[in-house]
Design a protein around this motif. Sequence first.
Motif, mmCIF file in Angstrom:
data_model
loop_
_atom_site.group_PDB
_atom_site.id
_atom_site.type_symbol
_atom_site.label_atom_id
_atom_site.label_comp_id
_atom_site.label_asym_id
_atom_site.label_seq_id
_atom_site.Cartn_x
_atom_site.Cartn_y
_atom_site.Cartn_z
ATOM 1 N N ALA A 72 -5.317 -41.520 -21.341
ATOM 2 C CA ALA A 72 -3.971 -42.078 -21.499
ATOM 3 C C ALA A 72 -2.921 -41.205 -20.809
ATOM 4 C CB ALA A 72 -3.654 -42.226 -22.983
ATOM 5 N N ALA A 73 -2.996 -39.893 -21.036
ATOM 6 C CA ALA A 73 -2.009 -38.992 -20.434
ATOM 7 C C ALA A 73 -2.126 -38.976 -18.917
ATOM 8 C CB ALA A 73 -2.183 -37.585 -21.001
ATOM 9 N N ASP A 74 -3.345 -38.945 -18.404
ATOM 10 C CA ASP A 74 -3.525 -38.897 -16.955
ATOM 11 C C ASP A 74 -3.160 -40.217 -16.285
ATOM 12 O OD1 ASP A 74 -4.279 -36.253 -16.742
ATOM 13 O OD2 ASP A 74 -6.387 -36.668 -17.122
ATOM 14 N N THR A 75 -3.282 -41.310 -17.006
ATOM 15 C CA THR A 75 -2.826 -42.592 -16.461
ATOM 16 C C THR A 75 -1.314 -42.591 -16.288
ATOM 17 O OG1 THR A 75 -4.697 -43.754 -17.478
ATOM 18 C CG2 THR A 75 -2.813 -45.080 -16.815
ATOM 19 N N VAL A 76 -0.626 -42.016 -17.261
ATOM 20 C CA VAL A 76 0.836 -41.870 -17.124
ATOM 21 C C VAL A 76 1.165 -40.989 -15.925
ATOM 22 C CG1 VAL A 76 2.922 -40.969 -18.228
ATOM 23 C CG2 VAL A 76 1.246 -42.244 -19.574
ATOM 24 N N ARG A 77 0.400 -39.926 -15.750
ATOM 25 C CA ARG A 77 0.612 -39.024 -14.607
ATOM 26 C C ARG A 77 0.511 -39.782 -13.292
ATOM 27 N NH1 ARG A 77 2.400 -35.576 -11.443
ATOM 28 N NH2 ARG A 77 1.327 -33.663 -10.862
ATOM 29 N N LEU A 78 -0.525 -40.594 -13.170
ATOM 30 C CA LEU A 78 -0.719 -41.383 -11.951
ATOM 31 C C LEU A 78 0.407 -42.388 -11.762
ATOM 32 C CD1 LEU A 78 -2.457 -42.407 -9.567
ATOM 33 C CD2 LEU A 78 -3.690 -43.830 -11.207
ATOM 34 N N ALA A 79 0.784 -43.071 -12.850
ATOM 35 C CA ALA A 79 1.794 -44.126 -12.756
ATOM 36 C C ALA A 79 3.163 -43.582 -12.358
ATOM 37 C CB ALA A 79 1.900 -44.858 -14.094
ATOM 38 N N VAL A 80 3.438 -42.328 -12.681
ATOM 39 C CA VAL A 80 4.741 -41.739 -12.342
ATOM 40 C C VAL A 80 4.702 -41.032 -10.992
ATOM 41 C CG1 VAL A 80 6.495 -40.065 -13.059
ATOM 42 C CG2 VAL A 80 5.352 -41.489 -14.774
ATOM 43 N N ALA A 81 3.620 -40.307 -10.706
ATOM 44 C CA ALA A 81 3.560 -39.485 -9.500
ATOM 45 C C ALA A 81 3.549 -40.319 -8.228
ATOM 46 C CB ALA A 81 2.334 -38.576 -9.539
ATOM 47 N N VAL A 82 2.775 -41.391 -8.223
ATOM 48 C CA VAL A 82 2.629 -42.180 -6.997
ATOM 49 C C VAL A 82 3.956 -42.794 -6.552
ATOM 50 C CG1 VAL A 82 1.504 -44.183 -5.949
ATOM 51 C CG2 VAL A 82 0.183 -42.606 -7.370
ATOM 52 N N PRO A 83 4.678 -43.513 -7.416
ATOM 53 C CA PRO A 83 5.975 -44.056 -6.967
ATOM 54 C C PRO A 83 6.971 -42.963 -6.584
ATOM 55 C CG PRO A 83 5.253 -45.135 -8.982
ATOM 56 C CD PRO A 83 4.359 -43.950 -8.785
#
Length: 422
Positions: free
Chosen positions: A139-150
């Motif tokens: 869950a935490a790493d999914t948030v990381r991906l969702a924020v970092a890429v954009p």
Amino acid sequence: MGAKAAIASSVADQGVAAFTNIIVLVVAARLSTAAGFAVFSMVYMVFTVLLGIGVSYVGQALVLERGEGRVRAACRSAATFTAVASTVIGLCMAGALSFVPGGTAGGLAVLGLVLPIVLTQDGMRYCFSALRLPHYALAADTVRLAVAVPALAVQPHGAGAVRLVAVWGISAVPALLVGAALLWPKVRHAPVDLRAYVRRGHLGQRFVIEFGVGNATSQLAVVGLGLFAAPLAVGALRGATTLFGPMNVLFNSATAFGPPLLNRVRGTDDKVRATAVLGIALAWVAVAWTVVLMLLPDHVGRQLLGATWASSSALLPASGSQYAGIALGTSALLTLRVLRPRATLPIQVVFSLASVVFMLVGYAADGVLGAAWGLFLGSALKATALWLRIAAVRRGTGAGAGQQAPGAAEEGVTAGSSAGPR
């Protein structure tokens, strides 16, 4: 959580984390010139070394802990120690490099400022592994991906390493907050013991030495190659590594989440068979992935790595061979970590230093391609030595002892023990 669900969540989490790293490097390559990406690669490689030290000193010892109460206390202590230590190291880096001229120094100074964020967020993944809650890490790493890429995608073309490092680091704040919110209810009543991490005999001290003579040695050698010989060589080698990101997902899953799962397997022989099958399977996956990459059209490769594709694509046969060797070595290292944690250090020292020598000799003989083949040779020899050591451990384990693997519990080596993964 059942074993199958835990494995699925663990692999998915490693996939998300590795995909985030891949996207970071791909976006940086596309936004930068070849020279600019070389600078970013050197900064990112320094972060990789610092992350590896943290994982070795804190994470790998943490996942060997047993007992619900000990695990909860160790997780709270590990998260706290990571936050404190990374803050001290990061501020020292930023203070020392802020007034040093050059893009690389500027990027490293910014890295120091964001270091507590990225290291603490990543360190929580090992807490969730030890607690057998890998879906929280996911869950935490999914948030990381969702924020970092954009956040990175909206940066202008030609953005320098300093700006990209800053954006990448700050984008980890939401994931850090999510991870902390998920971890706190599990550990809030557990005691904190930071002295365990500076006490003589802490198992992480041994693991960080292994990492220092293993991964860190070769990575710092590559950085030195860029600083003193050919900066573009760093970009080429880093670009090739980026293309093998899916393999790093599998390797990291085995290293981070393998010990708790492998400890459920009864008997030395069964443990060895399980990891041998794992190593062979990973090696074949590395070969297959290499073939896929070599068949990519040039225009697709340039979409991935931009100007760095031309130099990185020439390294694919050597890098693919290296990753096949790493697959066999990773499974062997996992086996020894569970059966006999103290047995890996001499092999790591000898063959990791040999890998650096092979890389430098290869570079002197045939440039960056020779360096890549030198890294392959070092990985292959290390894997061979590790499996030979496993064979010796099996021969030395009697039939009765084989049902009680001489692992961390038998040797009295846990994260908080005073008795003295890569």
